[in-house]
Design a protein around this motif. Sequence first.
Motif, mmCIF file in Angstrom:
data_model
loop_
_atom_site.group_PDB
_atom_site.id
_atom_site.type_symbol
_atom_site.label_atom_id
_atom_site.label_comp_id
_atom_site.label_asym_id
_atom_site.label_seq_id
_atom_site.Cartn_x
_atom_site.Cartn_y
_atom_site.Cartn_z
ATOM 1 N N LEU A 1 0.813 -1.211 0.000
ATOM 2 C CA LEU A 1 0.000 0.000 0.000
ATOM 3 C C LEU A 1 0.850 1.266 0.000
ATOM 4 C CD1 LEU A 1 -2.724 -1.063 2.614
ATOM 5 C CD2 LEU A 1 -2.801 -1.281 0.131
ATOM 6 N N ASP A 2 2.149 1.132 -0.247
ATOM 7 C CA ASP A 2 3.030 2.303 -0.247
ATOM 8 C C ASP A 2 2.631 3.270 -1.351
ATOM 9 O OD1 ASP A 2 4.422 1.195 1.824
ATOM 10 O OD2 ASP A 2 6.103 0.479 0.592
ATOM 11 N N LYS A 3 2.604 4.543 -1.012
ATOM 12 C CA LYS A 3 2.271 5.560 -2.008
ATOM 13 C C LYS A 3 3.441 5.749 -2.973
ATOM 14 C CE LYS A 3 -1.246 8.578 -0.040
ATOM 15 N NZ LYS A 3 -1.605 10.006 0.233
ATOM 16 N N ARG A 4 3.139 5.721 -4.249
ATOM 17 C CA ARG A 4 4.143 5.974 -5.278
ATOM 18 C C ARG A 4 3.448 6.069 -6.627
ATOM 19 N NH1 ARG A 4 4.396 0.697 -3.917
ATOM 20 N NH2 ARG A 4 4.373 -0.912 -5.536
ATOM 21 N N ASP A 5 4.198 6.428 -7.628
ATOM 22 C CA ASP A 5 3.670 6.468 -8.989
ATOM 23 C C ASP A 5 3.687 5.046 -9.548
ATOM 24 O OD1 ASP A 5 3.089 6.827 -11.639
ATOM 25 O OD2 ASP A 5 4.658 8.304 -12.026
ATOM 26 N N HIS A 6 2.516 4.511 -9.874
ATOM 27 C CA HIS A 6 2.425 3.133 -10.343
ATOM 28 C C HIS A 6 2.599 3.000 -11.858
ATOM 29 C CE1 HIS A 6 1.332 1.354 -6.482
ATOM 30 N NE2 HIS A 6 0.565 2.411 -6.275
ATOM 31 N N GLY A 7 2.783 4.101 -12.544
ATOM 32 C CA GLY A 7 3.154 4.037 -13.958
ATOM 33 C C GLY A 7 2.055 3.643 -14.912
ATOM 34 N N LEU A 8 0.803 3.748 -14.501
ATOM 35 C CA LEU A 8 -0.291 3.422 -15.424
ATOM 36 C C LEU A 8 -0.240 4.364 -16.624
ATOM 37 C CD1 LEU A 8 -3.160 2.826 -12.848
ATOM 38 C CD2 LEU A 8 -2.306 1.127 -14.474
ATOM 39 N N GLY A 9 -0.269 3.779 -17.821
ATOM 40 C CA GLY A 9 -0.173 4.578 -19.030
ATOM 41 C C GLY A 9 1.249 4.772 -19.519
ATOM 42 N N ARG A 10 2.228 4.389 -18.695
ATOM 43 C CA ARG A 10 3.633 4.395 -19.138
ATOM 44 C C ARG A 10 4.212 2.981 -19.122
ATOM 45 N NH1 ARG A 10 4.170 7.662 -14.992
ATOM 46 N NH2 ARG A 10 5.889 6.407 -14.168
#
Length: 458
Positions: free
Chosen positions: A245-254
Amino acid sequence: MTGLTRQAAEFLAGLHPDAVPDICLDTAALGTTDCVAVMIAGSEEDASRLVRELISPASGPDTAPLIPSGVMLASADAALVNGVAAHALDYDDVGIDGHPSTVLVPAILAEGHALGISGARALAAYVAGYELWALLDSLEPGKLHDRGFHPTAVQGTVATAAACAVLHGLDADRAANTIAIGASLGAGLVANFGTMTKPLHAGRAAQSGILAARLAARGFTASPDVLEHRTGYLRAHSPSGTPDLDKRDHGLGRIWRMAQLGLNIKRYPLCYSTHRAIDAMLDLVEAHDLTPDEVREIRVGAGGPELLMLRNHAPRTGLEAKFSMEFAMASALVARRVGLAELSDGFVRRPDVIAAMRKVACTAVHDGIAGMPDSPPDTVEVELVTGEVLRHEPVQFAQGSWQNPLSRDGLRGKFLDCVTGHLADGRAERLFEQLVGLRRIDNLRDLDFATANLPHRH
């Protein structure tokens, strides 16, 4: 940094087919083509028929056709019935940790027909649902099957809701609500494998995805952090108890997870956990011209989660046999094939098939699941009555898998085999070409099954 739910919503709201890599669009077309084939093949199974009998025909703009009859239903109801049919034979594709197409395709074709969207947008919606499903799966170190959850029903509902948000062109706020509504609607238990309720999981997931998007489009509200909240989706369904559940950029769309994980097309209408062993057993039977009388024991080494799903050790029906490694090996030995014809109650109960099933011994030799790219291989060895032991090399990737794919001719062959007797001469080939080339279809209503009633068997 925005949370996971918001990131997913912004990905859905900004998605355009031109931004999706060709390999993903092509894979979505592959899944759609294969799913329609098995949907047609399963359309007259008892599970499909019983659900269909509960639904009344409809008319008006928010309708979609049953496949292949062409009878018009409310789009969510069409998704329900077509979804049950797509999973009724357990012949649909496998990917991530479940059956992506059997929930995504019925919903997208039904709601896309009602909305009059293009084939390219339909494929982009499929990719969107797949990408969110793959991301959610990657954030859980455990396996949902181990806790008794059917991922196709639980994760598939969220994925299908996401796909329908793309179809409706929802903004980020409404897309977030769609995801959150879908997160509360998914349910399905592994204990129901081998019964009519398993394909009901798929139909309900498809139906629920449409419901979630339609509600959100009208202003229905839900939690904006439903996926990552400590009382939310990921933690509630976590077999490990430690979802990431760590907050970060999950890269959806990249980061396009579909390009890596892909889809696995089934060559046999049984649980995918049997397929690697079936490939090995059929090879041994052919290479050594084996007959049942020559075989003392068949020893299968497979994954613990695989064998947990394959719960039927002495099946008595075709439905039960779909989740039986013993039956899979017996069919390969007795019939020298494992196809739709062998999944009849009569074949399952034949004395020679029962005798062959009793010769099968299964052992958990790893903790993987077929279809997962990191799953260790399954093994098969046959001990003859002479004492000689025949061993097949371990099989990691079944025929038809992402790493060992079917040719276009192979896909066409399965498609035509599934629809024979359901579609008129010439229509099957035409529909196959339309689906494979779905990106070029201007409106889903132009698909052959969507424009006229199709003959079906009685």
